[in-house]
Design an enzyme around this catalytic site. Structure first.
Site, PDB file in Angstrom:
ATOM      1  N   CYS A   1     -25.431   4.361   7.691  1.00  0.00           N
ATOM      2  CA  CYS A   1     -26.149   3.878   6.510  1.00  0.00           C
ATOM      3  C   CYS A   1     -27.397   4.700   6.221  1.00  0.00           C
ATOM      4  O   CYS A   1     -27.842   4.787   5.061  1.00  0.00           O
ATOM      5  CB  CYS A   1     -26.530   2.412   6.686  1.00  0.00           C
ATOM      6  SG  CYS A   1     -25.126   1.282   6.887  1.00  0.00           S
TER       7      CYS A   1
ATOM      8  N   CYS B   1     -26.443   7.472   3.913  1.00  0.00           N
ATOM      9  CA  CYS B   1     -25.630   7.086   2.758  1.00  0.00           C
ATOM     10  C   CYS B   1     -26.530   6.962   1.529  1.00  0.00           C
ATOM     11  O   CYS B   1     -27.621   6.372   1.584  1.00  0.00           O
ATOM     12  CB  CYS B   1     -24.907   5.765   3.025  1.00  0.00           C
ATOM     13  SG  CYS B   1     -23.867   5.213   1.650  1.00  0.00           S
TER      14      CYS B   1
ATOM     15  N   LYS C   1       0.828  -1.203   0.000  1.00  0.00           N
ATOM     16  CA  LYS C   1       0.000   0.000   0.000  1.00  0.00           C
ATOM     17  C   LYS C   1       0.865   1.257   0.000  1.00  0.00           C
ATOM     18  O   LYS C   1       0.638   2.198  -0.785  1.00  0.00           O
ATOM     19  CB  LYS C   1      -0.911   0.010   1.223  1.00  0.00           C
ATOM     20  CG  LYS C   1      -1.826   1.239   1.303  1.00  0.00           C
ATOM     21  CD  LYS C   1      -2.211   1.593   2.729  1.00  0.00           C
ATOM     22  CE  LYS C   1      -1.051   2.239   3.462  1.00  0.00           C
ATOM     23  NZ  LYS C   1      -1.445   2.785   4.783  1.00  0.00           N
TER      24      LYS C   1
ATOM     25  N   CYS D   1     -26.432  -1.123  -1.487  1.00  0.00           N
ATOM     26  CA  CYS D   1     -25.325  -1.744  -0.752  1.00  0.00           C
ATOM     27  C   CYS D   1     -25.826  -3.018  -0.073  1.00  0.00           C
ATOM     28  O   CYS D   1     -26.808  -2.982   0.689  1.00  0.00           O
ATOM     29  CB  CYS D   1     -24.758  -0.784   0.281  1.00  0.00           C
ATOM     30  SG  CYS D   1     -23.416  -1.493   1.284  1.00  0.00           S
TER      31      CYS D   1
ATOM     32  N   CYS E   1     -18.983   5.606   5.989  1.00  0.00           N
ATOM     33  CA  CYS E   1     -18.891   4.150   6.143  1.00  0.00           C
ATOM     34  C   CYS E   1     -17.878   3.821   7.228  1.00  0.00           C
ATOM     35  O   CYS E   1     -16.786   3.287   6.967  1.00  0.00           O
ATOM     36  CB  CYS E   1     -18.512   3.500   4.806  1.00  0.00           C
ATOM     37  SG  CYS E   1     -18.827   1.724   4.728  1.00  0.00           S
TER      38      CYS E   1
END
Length: 424
Positions: free
Chosen positions: A348, A351, A271, A357, A341
């Protein structure tokens, strides 16, 4: 008298059956088995030897040519009414010719009238080096719509990663190789550490002199005090010192310009390498996947199969995500994970992807060790970790004293603020 008549008749008949073939022609003398020379027709032994010698002298290629010509004549017959070509060619003189190899037309099936069909041989060109096996291109069904909603929710660019990420932690007035080194150090310090803590540590390092030479001349105790708030600061002090020495010895104080060279450095994982290539060298070599990208990709169903670590998530995303989105997806999902998130109790209800989702409105409880295990929680340290992994290969929900758990009140306040921002 009768016997004489019979003999006379036989002598008169024999000249009618005279053989004109060269194999039965008369010779002046024939050597018999006893060795005497006799006249008349050849003996059986002499005739067999001449036939065997004649067979040896016949060219084998010519006989093969006859068979090939007969076979080609049989294939090229237009129908049963045409005369067979083999009968004509048998009377032609034998000629020594080379046998021609079969061409593509020889492998065509016979047309009609019940003739046996020959099997076609299919061949593929291997010069191109391209595999003929087609792999199915998989992609999530609603990923474009979900990505558009995430961009809309991230339009404010006010997440911690936007203001205190690795792109904001280097000195813009420093030389190019010093800026690249500071980007790498900020990425090393950000491992399992909030951006606010990393930015504060980098600010103190820059005031002290964040160069390869200054880091090597600073003792471990002093360097530990400068970066103390970050997680696993003792291990990171060792990694920063070892990396600085390696950069000075092998790369002249600069950082490598390849992923292979970056991952060789102590404490640098995939990463960090991909993010360093993007930020420091402005080259997109891969997707930088941290815990936020790993978590959100699994929640949205952006992976063919659920993954267990960020490196597996990176490989799965790169299989279908267009390359032009690799640089954007990191900061986009990291900020989305910091604001909406969340690792625990995601928002949620506010969102825009809650209807598409697959993980919407599902709780994400904290993973706690089993009671009685060596890593069980103690009263003073609810989350006790003894060692730090050198590479970020597993998802960990790390929390320290400087990073308290979010309380229900703070989550409610954050939810109200986000709703107000989205409404405007």
């Amino acid at each position: 008298m009768a016997a004489v008549c019979c003999s006379t008749r036989v002598c008169g008949v024999l000249p009618c059956f005279r053989m004109t073939s060269p194999y039965f022609s008369q010779s002046r003398s024939v050597v018999s088995r006893s060795g005497a020379h006799t006249g008349g027709r050849r003996s059986a032994a002499s005739l067999g030897s001449r036939l065997s010698r004649r067979r040896r002298n016949v060219d084998p290629v010519s006989s093969v040519e006859v068979k090939v010509e007969v076979e080609e004549a049989r294939i090229s017959e237009p129908g049963p009414s045409s005369a067979p070509l083999s009968a004509v060619r048998c009377h032609e003189p034998l000629q020594q010719t080379s046998v021609q190899p079969k061409t593509e037309t020889d492998t065509l099936p016979l047309s009609s009238h019940g003739r046996r069909r020959r099997q076609l041989k299919v061949e593929y060109d291997e010069d191109e080096g391209v595999s003929l096996v087609k792999t199915e291109h998989w992609e999530p069904p609603d990923w474009k719509k979900q990505l558009g909603f995430i961009r809309e929710m991230r339009s404010g660019r006010d997440a911690p990663v936007d203001n205190m990420g690795a792109e904001k932690c280097y000195d813009t007035d420093a030389p190019a190789h010093v800026r690249r080194f500071q980007v790498l150090v900020s990425l090393m310090l950000s491992s399992q550490t909030k951006d606010q803590v990393t930015a504060a540590a980098m600010q103190k390092l820059r005031a002290h002199g964040c160069t390869v030479e200054n880091i090597l001349s600073t003792d471990d105790e002093k360097l530990g005090k400068l970066i103390h708030p970050v997680g696993f600061w003792r291990t990171k002090v060792k990694y920063v010192k070892l990396t600085s020495a390696m950069l000075q010895e092998e790369f002249g104080g600069d950082i490598p310009n390849s992923v292979e060279g970056l991952v060789r450095l102590p404490g640098v994982g995939p990463k960090m390498a991909h993010l360093a290539m993007d930020i420091a060298w402005d080259q997109v070599s891969g997707i930088g996947v941290d815990t936020h990208v790993h978590r959100i990709s699994n929640r949205l169903g952006w992976l063919r199969k659920p993954t267990k670590n960020p490196e597996a998530t990176r490989k799965a995303l790169e299989e279908w995500l267009p390359r032009e989105l690799w640089s954007e997806i990191n900061w986009l999902l990291v900020g989305f994970g910091q604001q909406v998130c969340l690792p625990i109790n995601p928002l949620c209800s506010v969102c825009l992807n809650q209807h598409s989702c697959p993980s919407a409105h599902k709780n994400s409880p904290t993973k706690r060790p089993k009671a009685g295990s060596p890593h069980s929680a103690s009263p003073k340290s609810p989350f006790k970790t003894k060692t730090e992994p050198e590479l970020e290969c597993a998802f960990k929900d790390e929390r320290t004293k400087t990073e308290p758990l979010s309380s229900p009140v703070s989550s409610t306040t954050q939810r109200r603020r986000l709703k107000a921002k989205l409404n405007h």
